[in-house]
Scaffold this active site. Structure first.
Site, PDB file in Angstrom:
ATOM      1  N   LYS A 205       0.841  -1.202   0.000  1.00  0.00           N
ATOM      2  CA  LYS A 205       0.000   0.000   0.000  1.00  0.00           C
ATOM      3  C   LYS A 205       0.877   1.254   0.000  1.00  0.00           C
ATOM      4  CE  LYS A 205      -1.807   2.840   2.785  1.00  0.00           C
ATOM      5  NZ  LYS A 205      -1.713   4.082   2.000  1.00  0.00           N
ATOM      6  N   GLU A 280      10.136   0.841  10.307  1.00  0.00           N
ATOM      7  CA  GLU A 280      11.197   1.855  10.136  1.00  0.00           C
ATOM      8  C   GLU A 280      10.513   3.190  10.384  1.00  0.00           C
ATOM      9  OE1 GLU A 280      13.048   4.678   8.896  1.00  0.00           O
ATOM     10  OE2 GLU A 280      13.206   3.880   6.849  1.00  0.00           O
ATOM     11  N   CYS A 315      13.677  10.498   7.454  1.00  0.00           N
ATOM     12  CA  CYS A 315      13.585  10.063   8.850  1.00  0.00           C
ATOM     13  C   CYS A 315      14.947  10.183   9.539  1.00  0.00           C
ATOM     14  CB  CYS A 315      13.045   8.645   8.920  1.00  0.00           C
ATOM     15  SG  CYS A 315      13.743   7.572   7.687  1.00  0.00           S
ATOM     16  N   GLU A 412      10.107  15.233  15.928  1.00  0.00           N
ATOM     17  CA  GLU A 412      10.495  15.131  14.522  1.00  0.00           C
ATOM     18  C   GLU A 412       9.651  16.107  13.709  1.00  0.00           C
ATOM     19  OE1 GLU A 412       9.486  11.506  12.327  1.00  0.00           O
ATOM     20  OE2 GLU A 412      11.462  11.624  11.408  1.00  0.00           O
TER      21      GLU A 412
HETATM   22  P1  ADP Z   1       2.948  10.824   7.617  1.00  0.00           P
HETATM   23  O1  ADP Z   1       2.313  11.185   8.929  1.00  0.00           O
HETATM   24  O2  ADP Z   1       4.282  11.377   7.474  1.00  0.00           O
HETATM   25  O3  ADP Z   1       2.049  11.001   6.430  1.00  0.00           O
HETATM   26  P2  ADP Z   1       2.293   8.159   8.131  1.00  0.00           P
HETATM   27  O4  ADP Z   1       3.006   7.355   9.120  1.00  0.00           O
HETATM   28  O5  ADP Z   1       0.945   8.701   8.492  1.00  0.00           O
HETATM   29  O6  ADP Z   1       3.237   9.286   7.689  1.00  0.00           O
HETATM   30  O7  ADP Z   1       2.107   7.361   6.773  1.00  0.00           O
HETATM   31  C1  ADP Z   1       2.945   6.377   6.276  1.00  0.00           C
HETATM   32  C2  ADP Z   1       2.088   5.316   5.637  1.00  0.00           C
HETATM   33  O8  ADP Z   1       1.237   4.764   6.631  1.00  0.00           O
HETATM   34  C3  ADP Z   1       1.156   5.775   4.521  1.00  0.00           C
HETATM   35  O9  ADP Z   1       1.098   4.767   3.507  1.00  0.00           O
HETATM   36  C4  ADP Z   1      -0.174   5.908   5.213  1.00  0.00           C
HETATM   37  O10 ADP Z   1      -1.268   5.741   4.351  1.00  0.00           O
HETATM   38  C5  ADP Z   1      -0.098   4.749   6.182  1.00  0.00           C
HETATM   39  N1  ADP Z   1      -0.974   4.866   7.356  1.00  0.00           N
HETATM   40  C6  ADP Z   1      -1.383   5.986   7.991  1.00  0.00           C
HETATM   41  N2  ADP Z   1      -2.197   5.678   9.023  1.00  0.00           N
HETATM   42  C7  ADP Z   1      -2.298   4.325   9.062  1.00  0.00           C
HETATM   43  C8  ADP Z   1      -2.972   3.392   9.908  1.00  0.00           C
HETATM   44  N3  ADP Z   1      -3.725   3.798  10.936  1.00  0.00           N
HETATM   45  N4  ADP Z   1      -2.821   2.080   9.653  1.00  0.00           N
HETATM   46  C9  ADP Z   1      -2.051   1.662   8.639  1.00  0.00           C
HETATM   47  N5  ADP Z   1      -1.393   2.482   7.798  1.00  0.00           N
HETATM   48  C10 ADP Z   1      -1.510   3.801   8.005  1.00  0.00           C
END
Ligand code: ADP
Length: 508
Positions: A205, A280, A315, A412
């Protein structure tokens, strides 16, 4: 927040190849077919340079994740499936071909990445795309080298009995992978390379902000001849599609790259079926400059690049700059001058050094931290501004006169913002370097080899760069201590995390 409204963004022409790709509908790749989301819904993909919509992508959700997991499971569980009967050497050649095809399409992929993410196209051409190809080439070699051991055993309670015991490394099964938007293609490569080298099946995804190059990579993977159902790609939101993948009962492992906050949610979601988890996550990396650094000018340039590369959306960004007192002013002035030299513009403009942040959410986050820094009384040496009103541009920013409780020092930011502070005691600076919940990376600058090694050994970080920064290689494991993650990406270490060990014991 001061906004420089006069900042103008030039219109840039998009190549025919990228236009062609954009004109194709963006669907999910499930079982070798490109399909709409079951709900029929789609979401907008924005150009971060001007906030316009560049494309739409299928908004996959639980139902689509289910279908993709089913497709992956069907392949994985069928011992006669071509993916499972393929020799390691054939598998290696397939993976190598993906690397070749990435290089053949380098310009298109770089342009697409720049358009979607905002990063300078020149950087994508020399870094993101070639490194992605290199990862597949590197992993191709491992397909034939996934080995177990022969183990001489003693079995004290079976006197006189003889055994032949050995271990095998087997693929873990169906893997769910969730990736972020800061290096969209490279993160897809880091994840998919080891999955394929070890013979797993996968549902990937991509981040909703930047799904385009992962979808183009899906086409490339098909063109290389990876059998249908081995690699499935579902675009969609994190809270829906991502959450469904992390929680899925028929997924054996989830690998996630993103924020520490979401990483914790992944762990909870994974607990239902106790799937394996690798993470990560974030960082707040100390970059420590001693006054005996070999070449001060070069060190200053590297310290600037350690934080400003990829607009600070790394990161491992060197976001806490600690400088030995005697050279503090010179380094801060130098890094600030380097910040002021950075040419800001759309990623696709040939002369851009720094593009926009990826999204309006990131813009709000980063400017929120800038405001917080100002309010907390930090001195803004340079930057601290938004540029223009449509795109998501901010100026590279340097703060000093901070204290260790300020949010700009502790959290961060994931933007081009560095906090600089002087030190005069090596013990104290190591403790301050480690005074963070994160442990992803650290930098040390000194020509004293023994001090360099002593400091490196004491820093609690997955990567320590000495007299360099942001050096990555497919062969070098990368990952975090503490709340920066679980497990490592790249190198041969990642292969352990995509395989199970089976111990086989034969009575002779
Ligand atoms: P940022 O906050 O920098 O956008 P995220 O950690 O939210 O980074 O996003 C990294 C990835 O995790 C993206 O592919 C996002 O769609 C996915 N993501 C965000 N929230 C969830 C969740 N609750 N469960 C699984 N995947 C998630």
């Amino acid at each position: 927040m001061v906004t420089d409204a006069a900042f103008e963004i030039p219109e840039i022409e998009i190549s025919t190849k990228v236009q062609e790709f954009l004109s194709r509908p963006k669907k999910c790749l499930i079982n070798g077919n490109w399909v709409e989301a079951a709900s029929g819904k789609s979401f907008s993909i924005y150009n971060p340079a001007n906030g316009s919509i560049i494309d739409m992508a299928a908004e996959g959700d639980k139902e689509d994740i289910d279908a993709a997991v089913k497709a992956a499971r069907k392949v994985f569980d069928d011992p006669k499936h071509p993916w499972n009967t393929m020799t390691p050497s054939e598998r290696g050649k397939l993976i190598w071909k993906i690397g070749d095809l990435i290089l053949e399409n380098l310009d298109e992929l770089a342009e697409l990445e720049s358009l979607d993410n905002g990063k300078p196209v020149g950087v994508a051409k020399v870094a993101d795309v070639p490194l992605s190809a290199d990862l597949f080439h590197y992993m191709a070699g491992w397909a034939t080298k996934i080995e177990g051991n022969t183990i001489p055993i003693s079995v004290p309670y079976a006197a006189g009995a003889k055994f032949h015991a050995f271990t095998m490394r087997e693929p873990v099964g169906v893997v769910g992978q969730i990736i972020p938007w800061n290096f969209p293609l490279l993160m897809a490569a880091w994840k998919l390379g080891p999955v394929l080298a070890t013979g797993n099946c996968v549902v990937l995804k991509p981040a909703e902000q930047t799904p385009l190059t992962a979808l183009r990579l899906g086409e490339i993977i098909q063109e290389a001849g990876v059998p249908d159902g081995v690699v499935n790609i579902v675009t969609g939101m994190g809270e829906t599609a991502g959450a469904a993948l992390a929680a899925h009962d028929d997924v054996d492992k989830v690998a996630f790259t993103g924020s520490t906050e979401v990483g914790k949610m992944i762990v909870q979601a994974a607990a239902g079926n106790l799937k394996k988890v690798t993470l990560e996550l974030g960082g707040k990396s100390p970059n420590i400059i001693f006054k005996d650094t070999e070449n001060l000018e070069q060190t200053i340039a590297s310290a600037a690049s350690a934080i400003f590369f990829n607009h600070g959306q790394c990161c491992c960004a060197g976001s806490r700059l600690y400088v030995e007192k005697d050279i503090f002013d010179e380094v801060v002035d130098g890094v600030s001058a380097a910040a002021d030299q950075i040419k800001i513009g759309p990623g696709l403009a040939g002369d851009t050094d720094m593009g926009p942040l990826v999204s309006s959410e990131q813009l709000n986050r980063v400017t929120g931290f800038m405001n917080a820094g100002q309010e907390a009384g930090a001195t803004c040496v340079t930057g601290g501004r938004r540029l223009g009103e449509n795109g998501y541009f901010v100026t590279p920013t340097v703060y000093k006169d901070t204290n260790d409780d300020m949010s700009i020092v502790r959290e961060e930011i994931f933007g081009p913002v560095v906090v600089a502070d002087p030190f005069d005691d090596i013990e104290q600076i190591i403790d301050r370097g480690n005074d963070t919940t994160y442990g992803l990376a650290a930098g040390i600058w000194t020509r004293d080899i023994s001090k360099a090694h002593r400091t490196a050994a004491r820093l609690r970080a997955g990567t320590v760069w000495i007299n360099c920064y942001n050096i990555f290689d497919s062969a070098l494991p990368f990952g975090g201590y503490k709340q920066s993650g679980w497990g490592r990406e790249m190198g041969h270490e990642v292969l352990d995390l995509y395989t199970e060990t089976k111990a086989v014991c034969l009575g002779l």
